[in-house]
Design a protein around this motif. Structure first.
Motif, PDB file in Angstrom:
ATOM      1  N   ALA A  67     -24.289   1.310  17.590  1.00  0.00           N
ATOM      2  CA  ALA A  67     -24.898   0.291  16.785  1.00  0.00           C
ATOM      3  C   ALA A  67     -24.908   1.172  15.438  1.00  0.00           C
ATOM      4  CB  ALA A  67     -26.132   0.305  17.472  1.00  0.00           C
ATOM      5  N   GLN A 136     -24.606  -1.966  24.995  1.00  0.00           N
ATOM      6  CA  GLN A 136     -25.074  -1.081  24.023  1.00  0.00           C
ATOM      7  C   GLN A 136     -26.323  -1.917  23.515  1.00  0.00           C
ATOM      8  OE1 GLN A 136     -24.061  -1.358  19.386  1.00  0.00           O
ATOM      9  NE2 GLN A 136     -22.383  -0.898  20.639  1.00  0.00           N
ATOM     10  N   ILE A 137     -26.697  -2.879  23.359  1.00  0.00           N
ATOM     11  CA  ILE A 137     -27.791  -3.630  23.049  1.00  0.00           C
ATOM     12  C   ILE A 137     -28.972  -3.763  24.014  1.00  0.00           C
ATOM     13  CG2 ILE A 137     -26.656  -4.651  20.821  1.00  0.00           C
ATOM     14  CD1 ILE A 137     -27.031  -7.592  22.310  1.00  0.00           C
ATOM     15  N   TRP A 167     -26.670 -12.249  14.611  1.00  0.00           N
ATOM     16  CA  TRP A 167     -25.976 -11.060  15.018  1.00  0.00           C
ATOM     17  C   TRP A 167     -24.854 -10.801  14.053  1.00  0.00           C
ATOM     18  CZ3 TRP A 167     -28.748  -8.078  18.185  1.00  0.00           C
ATOM     19  CH2 TRP A 167     -29.135  -8.612  19.199  1.00  0.00           C
ATOM     20  N   HIS A 170     -23.985  -7.251  13.073  1.00  0.00           N
ATOM     21  CA  HIS A 170     -23.750  -6.209  14.053  1.00  0.00           C
ATOM     22  C   HIS A 170     -21.923  -6.500  14.076  1.00  0.00           C
ATOM     23  CE1 HIS A 170     -22.909  -4.185  17.774  1.00  0.00           C
ATOM     24  NE2 HIS A 170     -24.379  -4.120  18.032  1.00  0.00           N
TER      25      HIS A 170
END
Length: 184
Positions: A67, A136-137, A167, A170
């Protein structure tokens, strides 16, 4: 958790070092066993935060597992006032008592946090349809949720919350997977 400042890779030697550090951090994110010649294997389990002007994460596969937070300059007329207010808020909020209380909250609610990670992972997978992004999140979302509630989140509430967020910043969520990129 570890914080690695100046995680830049401006020359070949720094790139080799950071490549190894990033590899260990990626293994730690999944709890992989790390074996090193002459040493007893160990299970790496930690989260890492890297700061750098020139990030070492270059490969697309690594970008999908990382991230990235980019800072941008506030050029508004109120920038200095906002900055000073933020510094004041940091000093008022991040006291030793607050830090001890936050650590205590996390430790005391570890079973709920771990369960919520699983729930957010499943919710993110359903909403985003990207396993690497979900992995990951999910811990970050579960940690964020723990700041406001020490209860188990419902699958529906987790999905709804994820759907309501933007998002678009991201960067790797909307990228094509490797096989599609190869064909292109």
């Amino acid at each position: 958790p570890i914080i690695y400042d100046e995680a830049d890779s401006e020359d070949d030697q720094q790139q080799r070092i950071m490549s190894g550090v990033l590899m260990l951090a990626l293994k730690a994110s999944s709890g992989a066993v790390v074996a090193k010649f002459g040493q007893r294997p160990f299970k790496a389990q930690f989260c890492a935060c890297f700061s750098a002007i020139n990030p070492s994460v270059k490969e697309f596969a690594d970008q999908r597992r990382t991230a990235m937070l980019s800072l941008s300059k506030d050029r508004s007329p109120e920038a200095v006032q906002r900055y000073n207010e933020m510094l004041e808020l940091i000093v008022e909020t991040l006291t030793p008592d607050f830090s001890r209380g936050l650590l205590t909250r996390v430790v005391e609610n570890m079973p709920v946090l771990l369960e919520n990670i699983k729930i957010f992972r499943a919710a993110a997978m359903k909403v985003m349809k990207a396993p690497e992004v979900s992995d990951q999140i999910a811990p970050m979302l579960a940690g964020l949720y723990l700041l406001s509630s020490n209860k188990k989140v419902s699958q529906e509430a987790a999905e709804k919350w994820i759907q309501e967020q933007d998002w678009s910043l991201h960067t790797t969520i909307n990228e094509d997977p490797d096989p599609v990129r190869l064909v292109h």
